[in-house]
Design a protein around this motif. Structure first.
Motif, PDB file in Angstrom:
ATOM      1  N   VAL A 269     -78.750  90.694  19.081  1.00 11.13           N
ATOM      2  CA  VAL A 269     -79.181  89.332  19.350  1.00 11.13           C
ATOM      3  C   VAL A 269     -78.259  88.744  20.399  1.00 11.13           C
ATOM      4  O   VAL A 269     -77.040  88.696  20.209  1.00 11.13           O
ATOM      5  N   LEU A 270     -78.824  88.309  21.505  1.00 11.85           N
ATOM      6  CA  LEU A 270     -78.034  87.879  22.655  1.00 11.85           C
ATOM      7  C   LEU A 270     -77.902  86.358  22.678  1.00 11.85           C
ATOM      8  O   LEU A 270     -78.889  85.639  22.826  1.00 11.85           O
ATOM      9  N   PRO A 271     -76.677  85.847  22.539  1.00  8.17           N
ATOM     10  CA  PRO A 271     -76.463  84.410  22.650  1.00  8.17           C
ATOM     11  C   PRO A 271     -76.284  84.010  24.109  1.00  8.17           C
ATOM     12  O   PRO A 271     -76.247  84.853  25.002  1.00  8.17           O
ATOM     13  N   GLY A 272     -76.154  82.699  24.336  1.00  8.57           N
ATOM     14  CA  GLY A 272     -75.790  82.225  25.672  1.00  8.57           C
ATOM     15  C   GLY A 272     -76.979  82.011  26.588  1.00  8.57           C
ATOM     16  O   GLY A 272     -78.144  82.016  26.184  1.00  8.57           O
ATOM     17  N   THR A 273     -76.668  81.842  27.861  1.00  9.49           N
ATOM     18  CA  THR A 273     -77.667  81.565  28.877  1.00  9.49           C
ATOM     19  C   THR A 273     -78.426  82.836  29.256  1.00  9.49           C
ATOM     20  O   THR A 273     -78.044  83.944  28.888  1.00  9.49           O
ATOM     21  N   ALA A 274     -79.496  82.645  30.048  1.00  3.31           N
ATOM     22  CA  ALA A 274     -80.267  83.799  30.514  1.00  3.31           C
ATOM     23  C   ALA A 274     -79.400  84.733  31.347  1.00  3.31           C
ATOM     24  O   ALA A 274     -79.507  85.961  31.242  1.00  3.31           O
ATOM     25  N   ALA A 275     -78.516  84.176  32.166  1.00  4.58           N
ATOM     26  CA  ALA A 275     -77.632  85.008  32.981  1.00  4.58           C
ATOM     27  C   ALA A 275     -76.677  85.806  32.099  1.00  4.58           C
ATOM     28  O   ALA A 275     -76.448  86.999  32.341  1.00  4.58           O
ATOM     29  N   ALA A 276     -76.119  85.177  31.061  1.00  4.66           N
ATOM     30  CA  ALA A 276     -75.216  85.885  30.162  1.00  4.66           C
ATOM     31  C   ALA A 276     -75.947  86.997  29.414  1.00  4.66           C
ATOM     32  O   ALA A 276     -75.395  88.085  29.202  1.00  4.66           O
ATOM     33  N   GLN A 277     -77.186  86.742  29.042  1.00  2.00           N
ATOM     34  CA  GLN A 277     -77.979  87.764  28.350  1.00  2.00           C
ATOM     35  C   GLN A 277     -78.246  88.956  29.263  1.00  2.00           C
ATOM     36  O   GLN A 277     -78.152  90.113  28.842  1.00  2.00           O
ATOM     37  N   ARG A 278     -78.538  88.681  30.520  1.00  3.08           N
ATOM     38  CA  ARG A 278     -78.793  89.774  31.457  1.00  3.08           C
ATOM     39  C   ARG A 278     -77.514  90.543  31.767  1.00  3.08           C
ATOM     40  O   ARG A 278     -77.550  91.753  31.972  1.00  3.08           O
ATOM     41  N   ARG A 279     -76.384  89.840  31.811  1.00  3.04           N
ATOM     42  CA  ARG A 279     -75.107  90.542  31.977  1.00  3.04           C
ATOM     43  C   ARG A 279     -74.894  91.531  30.835  1.00  3.04           C
ATOM     44  O   ARG A 279     -74.419  92.653  31.045  1.00  3.04           O
ATOM     45  N   ALA A 280     -75.221  91.103  29.615  1.00  2.00           N
ATOM     46  CA  ALA A 280     -75.042  91.990  28.469  1.00  2.00           C
ATOM     47  C   ALA A 280     -75.934  93.223  28.579  1.00  2.00           C
ATOM     48  O   ALA A 280     -75.507  94.342  28.294  1.00  2.00           O
ATOM     49  N   VAL A 281     -77.174  93.025  29.015  1.00  2.00           N
ATOM     50  CA  VAL A 281     -78.095  94.156  29.184  1.00  2.00           C
ATOM     51  C   VAL A 281     -77.577  95.106  30.256  1.00  2.00           C
ATOM     52  O   VAL A 281     -77.563  96.331  30.070  1.00  2.00           O
ATOM     53  N   LEU A 282     -77.113  94.560  31.378  1.00  2.00           N
ATOM     54  CA  LEU A 282     -76.597  95.413  32.453  1.00  2.00           C
ATOM     55  C   LEU A 282     -75.338  96.163  31.994  1.00  2.00           C
ATOM     56  O   LEU A 282     -75.138  97.327  32.355  1.00  2.00           O
ATOM     57  N   GLY A 283     -74.480  95.500  31.210  1.00  2.00           N
ATOM     58  CA  GLY A 283     -73.294  96.180  30.709  1.00  2.00           C
ATOM     59  C   GLY A 283     -73.655  97.342  29.802  1.00  2.00           C
ATOM     60  O   GLY A 283     -73.031  98.407  29.867  1.00  2.00           O
ATOM     61  N   TRP A 284     -74.661  97.158  28.961  1.00  2.00           N
ATOM     62  CA  TRP A 284     -75.096  98.255  28.087  1.00  2.00           C
ATOM     63  C   TRP A 284     -75.684  99.396  28.917  1.00  2.00           C
ATOM     64  O   TRP A 284     -75.389 100.566  28.660  1.00  2.00           O
ATOM     65  N   LEU A 285     -76.492  99.070  29.921  1.00  2.00           N
ATOM     66  CA  LEU A 285     -77.037 100.109  30.789  1.00  2.00           C
ATOM     67  C   LEU A 285     -75.920 100.863  31.502  1.00  2.00           C
ATOM     68  O   LEU A 285     -76.001 102.080  31.694  1.00  2.00           O
TER      69      LEU A 285
END
Length: 302
Positions: A269-285
């Motif tokens: 579950v991703l908290p924060g802004t849309a940019a923070a959520q996308r950062r998390a996805v990119l970090g996992w990738l």
């Protein structure tokens, strides 16, 4: 926190059950021993504090078990900000922003293409790059994704990567075939991921599981992912939901319960802004993708 303690799962049923059992036992201990402590004041104080602490811990574990806000002990301690860790990529590359262009497939839709700065570096002329197929619902130039890619690559959270941005209804097979012919990209399965922004309409996990020979990892909304359609190595999946969206969190839990044997699914579950959520996805990738290679693109350096 280093090593196995950081990998302890905090969202497992066993952890939630264990904390709940401890809370019940410690709470029952308070009235049972209230008049029996040898040192009454100290015993009563310590038993009440232990009971209250255990109830708070059990409540937090139950909520975390539902939402997977902190899937591991490392995530809670701040030593692992992403579900699968964030190992650095040390691939040398020319600094600066990548380039964005829009290309049209033969008899097909337009595709937004992000090329990392290293792609245009003469020192990397024979290099082929890993690929992310991004199933976004807005044009690449207006999505804010290129700036996040530049940031992740510069911080070595993501290797220099080619991103193919298409609509959620694009034909992944056609886009992949075109990219392998016209771009310097790796052709091995391990170097291909498919992803989508959290909360978007695309279903990247479905795509990866329907084409297990083409994608080794996928991240995004879980939708209704089917089982893998053929023999392949396990596919790493990140099922995302946005904090504060109960419907998305429920879909994440359904996907976790139905995870196929040939898939390694992590719910987050991703908290924060849309940019923070996308950062998390990119970090996992970035934790899944290999770096660029010199040679034919099959993962074997020349």
């Amino acid at each position: 926190m280093i090593g196995w303690p950081a990998q302890v799962r905090l969202d497992s049923d066993w952890f939630v059950l264990g904390t709940a059992t401890s809370a019940v036992l410690l709470s029952a201990l308070v009235p049972a021993r209230w008049r029996r402590w040898h040192h009454r004041r100290a015993g009563r104080t310590m038993s009440v504090v232990a009971a209250v602490t255990s109830v708070v811990l059990a409540s937090g574990a139950a909520v975390n078990g539902i939402g997977s806000f902190y899937p591991t002990l490392g995530a809670l301690a701040g030593t692992s900000t992403l579900p699968a860790g964030e190992p650095p990529h040390s691939t040398p590359a020319r600094g600066g922003p990548g380039s964005v262009r829009t290309l049209r497939l033969p008899q097909g839709p337009r595709v937004g293409v992000y090329l990392p700065a290293a792609y245009a570096d003469p020192d990397f002329a024979g290099t082929r790059f890993p690929v992310v197929l991004w199933l976004g619902d807005e044009p690449l130039r207006r999505s804010g994704l290129p700036a996040l890619l530049d940031e992740a690559i510069a911080a070595h959270r993501l290797p220099p990567v080619v991103v193919l941005a298409t609509g959620p209804d694009a034909d992944p097979a056609a886009v992949g075939h075109w990219a392998r012919r016209v771009l310097r990209v790796r052709t091995d399965r391990s170097a291909w991921s498919v992803a989508a922004p959290p909360g978007g309409p695309a279903c990247p996990l479905d795509v990866a599981l329907r084409h297990p020979a083409d994608y080794a990892s996928a991240a995004g909304p879980p939708c209704n992912p089917p089982g893998p359609s053929g023999p392949a190595a396990p596919t790493a999946l990140l099922a995302t939901a946005r904090a504060g969206h109960p419907g998305e969190i429920a879909a994440l839990e359904r996907a976790r319960a139905a995870a196929a044997p040939l898939a390694q699914l992590t719910g987050y579950v991703l908290p924060g802004t849309a940019a923070a959520q996308r950062r998390a996805v990119l970090g996992w990738l970035g934790a899944q993708l290999p770096g660029p290679v010199l040679g034919g693109g099959d993962g074997v350096p020349a």
